[in-house]
Design an enzyme around this catalytic site. Structure first.
Site, short mmCIF file in Angstrom:
data_model
loop_
_atom_site.label_atom_id
_atom_site.label_comp_id
_atom_site.label_asym_id
_atom_site.label_seq_id
_atom_site.Cartn_x
_atom_site.Cartn_y
_atom_site.Cartn_z
N ASP A 211 36.21 17.99 -16.45
CA ASP A 211 35.85 19.31 -15.94
C ASP A 211 36.16 20.37 -17.00
O ASP A 211 37.21 20.33 -17.65
CB ASP A 211 36.67 19.58 -14.67
CG ASP A 211 36.31 20.88 -13.99
OD1 ASP A 211 35.17 21.00 -13.54
OD2 ASP A 211 37.19 21.75 -13.91
N GLU A 271 41.24 2.43 -26.78
CA GLU A 271 42.13 1.31 -26.49
C GLU A 271 41.63 0.48 -25.31
O GLU A 271 42.11 -0.64 -25.08
CB GLU A 271 43.54 1.81 -26.17
CG GLU A 271 44.24 2.51 -27.32
CD GLU A 271 45.62 3.01 -26.91
OE1 GLU A 271 46.22 2.41 -25.98
OE2 GLU A 271 46.09 4.00 -27.50
#
Length: 548
Positions: A211, A271
Site C-alpha cells: 500500500d 530468500e
C-alpha cells in the site's frame, strides 16, 4: 469448469508474476460465514474453487490484520495477527493451504507507511520524547506561533499534522488522524517492518501488495511542499474537491531514500524463491518515473501500478498510446501492473459508461497489454458502482467530502453470488454495506448457466493469456491510435500477436502488418477475414490475430 482441491500446487515458475493475473479480494465484502454481516477468511476459503475457476495466478487479499477499523483495516494495530472479525491465524493458514492445492498463489496487503494510533509502537512513542520508540513516528515541534511545522496536507482532508498533548509535539498523518506515519529514517523501524514481512513469508504467502509504496519516507528537513499550478492539477489520487491536489508533494512522499529500503525488501523476498510484490504508486505527477525506479533491475519490487487507468479520464485509444509512450520513456526497464478497478475507485463499467460489449472489449484489452493484471472482485461480473445512501456510508473519506465526493463505499458493496435473496448469497445477516439490488441479476449464479455471459468471457481471455507466452511475457511494439482504433503487436521469441480494438461507437478499419495471420478464436472477438489484410470492426469490437 470449477477447479477442485485435488489440483496441483502453484507452478514453480519463479517469474509467474511477469504477465500474471491477480484477483483482488476485499475480505469484508466477499463472503460472510459467521452471520455478522461482514466477510471473513473462511468465506474466502469457501469461495476459492470459484476463484480458481477463473484461471487467475494469484489472489491479493486486502488487509485482515488486527485493527480498530477506522479505515477498514488500513489502520493496523497488530501486523502479526488476524482481526477477530475475519477469523484466526489458523483460518489464514487453512486459506493458504487450500489456495495452493487449487493452484492459486496468495498475496496479502502490507500497509507499511503508517499504523493505527492504537498500535503498541505508537502508544509507546507518544508517551515521551526519550523512550525507546520515541523516534519511530514522524514527530516535530510547532512553529514559534504554535502552528504545524509545515504545510503538508492529509489525503483525507485538512492538515496533515495532529497535536499530541503528551509530547507537546505534532505527529504527521497522511491519512486519518488515527493513522500516524512511521519514521522510515529510523533503521529500527525498517527492521521491524521487514520482520513483519518475514513473519508472513514464513506462513507461506506468495507475495505482497504494498500500500502507498511511495509514501514511506518523509523529508527529514520537513520542507514545505510547493504549490501546484492549477493547470497541472488532476484528480487521479484525490477528488477534485480535495485541496491535497493543490500541492506538488515533493517532500511528503516520493523521497529518494525509499530506493535503499526497497532494495532491502527485495533482498528479503529473494530468500523465498517465487514470491513477488506489487507496489501501489500513489502520485498524479510522477507515477511512471517511480515505476521505473521501483522496479528496475531487481533492485526493488517486481511490479508497480499507477493510477493512469484508474482515473475518470476516458480510456481512449490515444490515451493508451500516451501512457505506453510515457512508460517507454520513463520506465523502459520497469514492469507495470494494470488495473481498471479496485477498492479505492469507482468501478470502471460506471466510470466509462460501458455496456456489455464495451465491458468485453476492455476485459480483452487489459489481458492483451504488456504488463501484469489486477482484477477486482465483481469486475468479472460487470458490476457497476453501487449507489449508497448517506445514512449507509461507512468510508470516512466519503463522509468528509459528501456530496461532491461520495467516497469508496460504492465499489466495496458485497459480492453477489446468487439472485434469490436481497443479500445476494453474501450473508444471512444485514451486510455491513447494503447489496445493490441492480447487482443481483449479474450474480455468479445468474451468469454460470449462460454461455454468453461476461463471466465466461473473463474465463476465456484469462485462459488465453495463461496459455500464451506472447501475451504474458512478450514485448509490445507499434502501439498506435487512429481515431478510436487502437492497434499494437505483442512479440516473444520471434512470434507475434496483432491486437486491434475499436474503442468507440462508430465502425473503424485498419490493416494487419505484413505477414500471414490467423484469427484467435474462442474469446468472442471478430473474425476480420484476414485474407485481404483489412480489419473492419464495429463499435466496441476487437480482434486478436496470431502470425501463421
Amino acid at each position: 469448469m470449477i477447479a477442485t482441491a485435488e489440483q496441483i500446487s502453484p507452478a514453480t515458475d519463479t517469474d509467474w508474476w511477469r504477465g500474471g493475473v491477480i484477483y483482488q479480494i476485499y475480505p469484508r465484502s466477499y463472503q460472510d460465514t459467521t452471520g455478522d454481516g461482514v466477510g471473513d477468511l473462511n468465506g474466502i476459503t469457501a469461495r476459492l474453487p470459484y476463484v480458481a475457476s477463473l484461471g487467475v495466478d494469484a489472489i491479493w487479499i486486502s488487509p485482515f490484520f488486527t485493527s480498530p477499523m477506522k479505515d477498514f483495516g488500513y489502520d493496523v494495530s497488530d501486523y502479526r495477527d488476524v482481526d477477530p472479525m475475519f477469523g484466526t491465524l489458523a483460518d489464514f493458514d487453512r486459506l493458504v493451504d487450500t489456495a495452493h492445492r487449487l493452484g492459486v498463489r496468495v498475496m496479502i496487503d502490507l500497509v507499511l507507511s503508517h499504523s493505527s494510533d492504537e498500535h503498541p509502537w505508537f502508544q509507546e512513542s507518544r508517551a515521551s520524547r526519550d523512550n525507546p520508540k520515541s523516534d519511530w513516528y514522524v514527530w516535530a515541534d510547532p512553529k514559534p506561533d504554535g502552528t504545524p511545522p509545515n504545510n503538508w496536507l492529509s489525503i483525507f482532508g485538512g492538515g496533515g499534522w495532529q497535536w499530541d498533548v503528551r509530547r507537546q509535539q505534532y505527529f504527521y498523518h497522511c491519512f486519518l488522524e488515527s493513522q500516524p506515519d512511521l519514521n522510515f529514517h529510523n533503521p529500527e523501524v525498517q527492521d521491524a517492518l521487514l520482520d513483519v514481512t518475514r513473519f508472513w513469508l514464513d506462513r507461506g504467502v506468495d507475495g505482497f501488495r504494498l500500500d502507498t509504496i511511495n509514501f514511506y519516507f518523509a523529508d527529514k528537513e520537513l520542507r514545505d511542499n510547493p504549490a501546484l499550478p492549477p493547470e497541472r492539477r488532476n484528480a487521479k489520487i484525490a477528488p477534485s474537491v480535495n485541496p491535497y491536489n493543490h500541492q506538488e508533494h515533493l517532500y511528503s512522499k516520493n523521497r529518494p531514500e525509499n530506493l535503499a529500503f526497497l532494495k532491502r525488501f527485495r533482498e528479503l523476498l529473494d530468500e523465498y524463491p517465487g514470491t513477488a510484490a506489487v507496489g501501489e504508486v500513489g502520485d498524479a505527477q510522477f507515477g511512471m518515473e517511480l515505476i521505473g525506479q521501483y522496479t528496475k533491475d531487481g533492485q526493488g519490487v517486481h511490479m508497480c501500478y499507477a493510477f493512469d487507468f484508474l482515473a475518470w479520464d476516458p480510456l481512449t485509444a490515444a490515451r493508451i498510446v500516451e501512457v505506453f509512450d510515457n512508460l517507454e520513456e520513463k520506465a523502459p526497464d520497469g514492469w507495470a501492473c494494470w488495473a481498471f478497478s479496485n477498492h479505492d475507485v469507482t468501478r470502471h463499467v460506471t466510470r466509462w459508461n460501458l455496456d456489455d460489449q464495451g465491458a468485453r472489449c476492455y476485459a480483452t484489452l487489459i489481458h492483451a497489454l504488456r504488463g501484469s493484471v489486477c482484477l477486482y472482485q465483481g469486475e468479472e461480473l460487470g458490476l457497476t458502482e453501487a449507489r449508497v445512501a448517506y445514512e449507509d456510508l461507512q468510508d470516512p473519506y466519503g463522509i468528509e467530502f459528501w456530496p461532491e465526493f461520495v467516497g469508496r463505499d460504492g465499489c466495496r458493496t458485497p459480492m453477489v453470488w446468487e439472485p434469490s435473496n436481497q443479500n445476494g448469497g453474501f450473508s444471512d445477516a444485514k451486510p455491513w454495506l447494503p447489496v445493490a439490488h441492480e447487482h443481483l441479476g449479474n450474480s455468479v449464479g445468474s451468469q454460470e448457466g449462460r454461455p454468453d455471459a461476461l463471466l465466461h468471457h473473463y474465463r476465456a481471455i484469462i485462459g488465453l493469456r495463461g496459455r500464451s507466452e506472447i501475451l504474458r511475457k512478450g514485448i509490445q511494439r507499434s502501439t498506435e491510435a487512429h481515431g478510436d482504433m487502437l492497434t499494437f503487436c505483442r512479440v516473444h521469441e520471434g512470434r507475434r500477436i496483432f491486437c486491434a480494438f475499436n474503442l468507440g461507437g462508430e465502425p473503424c478499419t485498419t490493416h494487419t502488418p505484413d505477414g500471414e495471420w490467423r484469427f484467435i478464436d474462442g474469446i468472442g472477438g471478430k473474425d476480420p477475414q484476414v485474407g485481404n489484410g483489412g480489419i473492419h470492426l464495429g463499435p466496441w469490437q476487437y480482434t486478436l490475430l496470431e502470425e501463421a
